[in-house]
Design a protein around this motif. Sequence first.
Motif, PDB file in Angstrom:
ATOM      1  N   ASN A  55      -5.339  13.383  -4.957  1.00 27.01           N
ATOM      2  CA  ASN A  55      -5.812  13.373  -3.907  1.00 27.01           C
ATOM      3  C   ASN A  55      -7.561  12.824  -4.243  1.00 27.01           C
ATOM      4  OD1 ASN A  55      -4.965  14.792  -2.498  1.00 27.01           O
ATOM      5  ND2 ASN A  55      -5.580  16.614  -2.991  1.00 27.01           N
ATOM      6  N   LYS A  56      -7.186  12.428  -6.072  1.00 27.53           N
ATOM      7  CA  LYS A  56      -9.023  11.493  -6.040  1.00 27.53           C
ATOM      8  C   LYS A  56      -8.153  10.406  -5.826  1.00 27.53           C
ATOM      9  CE  LYS A  56     -10.624  13.494  -9.644  1.00 27.53           C
ATOM     10  NZ  LYS A  56     -11.270  14.387 -10.635  1.00 27.53           N
ATOM     11  N   GLU A  57      -6.471  10.123  -7.021  1.00 29.43           N
ATOM     12  CA  GLU A  57      -6.514   8.540  -6.787  1.00 29.43           C
ATOM     13  C   GLU A  57      -6.206   8.053  -4.977  1.00 29.43           C
ATOM     14  OE1 GLU A  57      -2.844   8.102  -9.606  1.00 29.43           O
ATOM     15  OE2 GLU A  57      -3.396   9.574 -10.525  1.00 29.43           O
ATOM     16  N   LEU A  58      -5.799   9.078  -4.645  1.00 27.40           N
ATOM     17  CA  LEU A  58      -5.604   8.472  -2.730  1.00 27.40           C
ATOM     18  C   LEU A  58      -6.856   8.210  -2.149  1.00 27.40           C
ATOM     19  CD1 LEU A  58      -3.239  10.890  -1.672  1.00 27.40           C
ATOM     20  CD2 LEU A  58      -2.672   8.704  -2.046  1.00 27.40           C
ATOM     21  N   ARG A  59      -8.012   9.194  -2.661  1.00 30.58           N
ATOM     22  CA  ARG A  59      -8.743   8.169  -2.549  1.00 30.58           C
ATOM     23  C   ARG A  59      -9.809   7.086  -2.607  1.00 30.58           C
ATOM     24  NH1 ARG A  59     -10.476  14.004  -3.088  1.00 30.58           N
ATOM     25  NH2 ARG A  59      -9.228  15.646  -1.340  1.00 30.58           N
ATOM     26  N   ALA A  60      -9.168   6.533  -4.023  1.00 28.42           N
ATOM     27  CA  ALA A  60      -9.706   5.590  -4.124  1.00 28.42           C
ATOM     28  C   ALA A  60      -9.195   4.893  -3.795  1.00 28.42           C
ATOM     29  CB  ALA A  60      -9.403   5.816  -5.918  1.00 28.42           C
ATOM     30  N   LEU A  61      -7.608   4.851  -3.023  1.00 21.68           N
ATOM     31  CA  LEU A  61      -7.065   3.966  -2.098  1.00 21.68           C
ATOM     32  C   LEU A  61      -7.972   3.372  -1.458  1.00 21.68           C
ATOM     33  CD1 LEU A  61      -3.275   4.611  -2.261  1.00 21.68           C
ATOM     34  CD2 LEU A  61      -4.305   2.725  -4.271  1.00 21.68           C
ATOM     35  N   GLU A  62      -7.724   1.959  -0.965  1.00 23.08           N
ATOM     36  CA  GLU A  62      -8.439   1.216   0.325  1.00 23.08           C
ATOM     37  C   GLU A  62      -7.408   2.417   1.110  1.00 23.08           C
ATOM     38  OE1 GLU A  62     -10.943  -0.387   0.395  1.00 23.08           O
ATOM     39  OE2 GLU A  62     -11.380  -0.312  -1.653  1.00 23.08           O
TER      40      GLU A  62
ATOM     41  N   ARG B 217      -3.578   7.347   6.767  1.00 28.64           N
ATOM     42  CA  ARG B 217      -2.691   7.361   6.480  1.00 28.64           C
ATOM     43  C   ARG B 217      -3.535   8.637   5.317  1.00 28.64           C
ATOM     44  NH1 ARG B 217      -0.760   1.768   4.235  1.00 28.64           N
ATOM     45  NH2 ARG B 217       0.770   2.186   6.194  1.00 28.64           N
ATOM     46  N   LEU B 218      -4.969   8.382   4.837  1.00 28.77           N
ATOM     47  CA  LEU B 218      -5.241   9.669   3.840  1.00 28.77           C
ATOM     48  C   LEU B 218      -4.681  10.479   4.001  1.00 28.77           C
ATOM     49  CD1 LEU B 218      -7.240   9.364   1.357  1.00 28.77           C
ATOM     50  CD2 LEU B 218      -8.914   9.561   2.433  1.00 28.77           C
ATOM     51  N   LYS B 219      -5.457  11.098   5.131  1.00 32.36           N
ATOM     52  CA  LYS B 219      -5.635  13.001   5.823  1.00 32.36           C
ATOM     53  C   LYS B 219      -3.470  12.959   5.938  1.00 32.36           C
ATOM     54  CE  LYS B 219      -8.845  13.940   6.487  1.00 32.36           C
ATOM     55  NZ  LYS B 219      -9.827  15.301   5.502  1.00 32.36           N
ATOM     56  N   ASN B 220      -2.868  11.900   6.160  1.00 36.50           N
ATOM     57  CA  ASN B 220      -1.081  11.918   5.852  1.00 36.50           C
ATOM     58  C   ASN B 220      -0.826  12.241   4.779  1.00 36.50           C
ATOM     59  OD1 ASN B 220      -0.778  11.669   8.645  1.00 36.50           O
ATOM     60  ND2 ASN B 220      -0.459  10.378   9.341  1.00 36.50           N
ATOM     61  N   SER B 221      -1.217  11.539   3.320  1.00 39.95           N
ATOM     62  CA  SER B 221      -0.826  11.772   1.988  1.00 39.95           C
ATOM     63  C   SER B 221      -1.860  12.661   1.513  1.00 39.95           C
ATOM     64  CB  SER B 221      -1.874  10.588   1.257  1.00 39.95           C
ATOM     65  OG  SER B 221      -1.151   9.143   2.300  1.00 39.95           O
ATOM     66  N   GLU B 222      -2.630  13.474   1.906  1.00 40.05           N
ATOM     67  CA  GLU B 222      -3.089  14.779   1.870  1.00 40.05           C
ATOM     68  C   GLU B 222      -2.069  15.031   1.964  1.00 40.05           C
ATOM     69  OE1 GLU B 222      -7.213  14.255   2.207  1.00 40.05           O
ATOM     70  OE2 GLU B 222      -7.707  13.457   0.271  1.00 40.05           O
ATOM     71  N   LEU B 223      -1.736  15.784   2.861  1.00 38.97           N
ATOM     72  CA  LEU B 223      -0.635  16.824   4.170  1.00 38.97           C
ATOM     73  C   LEU B 223       0.246  16.561   2.681  1.00 38.97           C
ATOM     74  CD1 LEU B 223      -1.651  15.756   7.156  1.00 38.97           C
ATOM     75  CD2 LEU B 223      -2.656  18.139   5.840  1.00 38.97           C
TER      76      LEU B 223
ATOM     77  N   MET C 268       1.282  -1.200   0.003  1.00 34.97           N
ATOM     78  CA  MET C 268       0.044   0.108  -0.199  1.00 34.97           C
ATOM     79  C   MET C 268       1.092   1.097  -0.156  1.00 34.97           C
ATOM     80  SD  MET C 268      -2.706   0.828  -0.207  1.00 34.97           S
ATOM     81  CE  MET C 268      -3.700  -0.367  -0.133  1.00 34.97           C
ATOM     82  N   ASN C 269       1.932   1.547   0.907  1.00 37.69           N
ATOM     83  CA  ASN C 269       2.962   2.218   0.764  1.00 37.69           C
ATOM     84  C   ASN C 269       3.556   2.635  -0.596  1.00 37.69           C
ATOM     85  OD1 ASN C 269       2.852   3.011   3.242  1.00 37.69           O
ATOM     86  ND2 ASN C 269       4.282   2.448   3.583  1.00 37.69           N
ATOM     87  N   GLU C 270       3.609   1.323  -1.321  1.00 37.78           N
ATOM     88  CA  GLU C 270       4.393   1.454  -2.801  1.00 37.78           C
ATOM     89  C   GLU C 270       3.353   2.600  -3.517  1.00 37.78           C
ATOM     90  OE1 GLU C 270       5.421  -2.130  -3.799  1.00 37.78           O
ATOM     91  OE2 GLU C 270       6.705  -2.798  -2.589  1.00 37.78           O
ATOM     92  N   GLU C 271       2.305   2.221  -3.086  1.00 39.70           N
ATOM     93  CA  GLU C 271       0.637   2.805  -4.306  1.00 39.70           C
ATOM     94  C   GLU C 271       1.194   4.272  -3.965  1.00 39.70           C
ATOM     95  OE1 GLU C 271      -3.289   1.179  -3.955  1.00 39.70           O
ATOM     96  OE2 GLU C 271      -1.904  -0.707  -4.480  1.00 39.70           O
ATOM     97  N   ILE C 272       1.402   4.877  -2.136  1.00 42.97           N
ATOM     98  CA  ILE C 272       1.086   5.810  -2.269  1.00 42.97           C
ATOM     99  C   ILE C 272       2.431   7.389  -2.547  1.00 42.97           C
ATOM    100  CG2 ILE C 272       0.863   7.688   0.070  1.00 42.97           C
ATOM    101  CD1 ILE C 272      -1.202   5.337   1.252  1.00 42.97           C
ATOM    102  N   GLN C 273       3.209   5.907  -2.483  1.00 45.85           N
ATOM    103  CA  GLN C 273       4.200   6.855  -3.166  1.00 45.85           C
ATOM    104  C   GLN C 273       4.753   6.873  -5.276  1.00 45.85           C
ATOM    105  OE1 GLN C 273       7.174   8.558  -0.958  1.00 45.85           O
ATOM    106  NE2 GLN C 273       7.788   9.671  -2.950  1.00 45.85           N
ATOM    107  N   PHE C 274       4.075   5.821  -5.210  1.00 41.30           N
ATOM    108  CA  PHE C 274       3.745   5.977  -6.435  1.00 41.30           C
ATOM    109  C   PHE C 274       2.800   7.241  -7.103  1.00 41.30           C
ATOM    110  CE2 PHE C 274       1.145   5.228 -11.103  1.00 41.30           C
ATOM    111  CZ  PHE C 274       3.070   5.264 -11.728  1.00 41.30           C
TER     112      PHE C 274
END
Length: 184
Positions: A139-146, A151-157, A1-7
Amino acid sequence: MNEEIQFILDAAKESMEGAMSHLEKAFIKIRAGKASPVMLSGVMVDYYGSPTPLSQVSNVNTPDARTISVQPWEKSLLQEIETAITNANLGFNPMNNGEMIIINVPPLTEERRIQLVKQAKAEAEDAKVSIRSARQDANKELRALEVSEDRLKNSELDVQDLTDIFSKKVDDILHAKEGEIMKV
């Protein structure tokens, strides 16, 4: 999951860097008083029926800070090049001496400087729009992740931090370009 967020973060950063690259190229074309061969980079010459960049049919130089010289590789192109420069609507008056085309770059008037600053601001705003669009896409792609809400809030930040960094870079580049344009 972290790899997807980093991507997703890397893709957003790459997109924002593309906006910066485009802005820098646009700023090169906005002249600030000194003659530069880049000023003629958008000029297309009718070369045996096909539009060809001026740099591919001639040698473009700046013998001094106020002059651009265009030496065509074929003398038969002198008239075509002169017409192309005039039609490019760059505000230049090319002079043909039978050997080459000489363009005297006039000093900028206060009114023209203000117009160029407005043009630079418009280019900077376009870059900021591209940066915000990259943020929105990420942000749209991040929200699509489960992922968990935290983790979503941190990624959006993280995406917002990237956006802030690139927006600040745009402001800095614009400020420098405005100073360059307004300097007499």
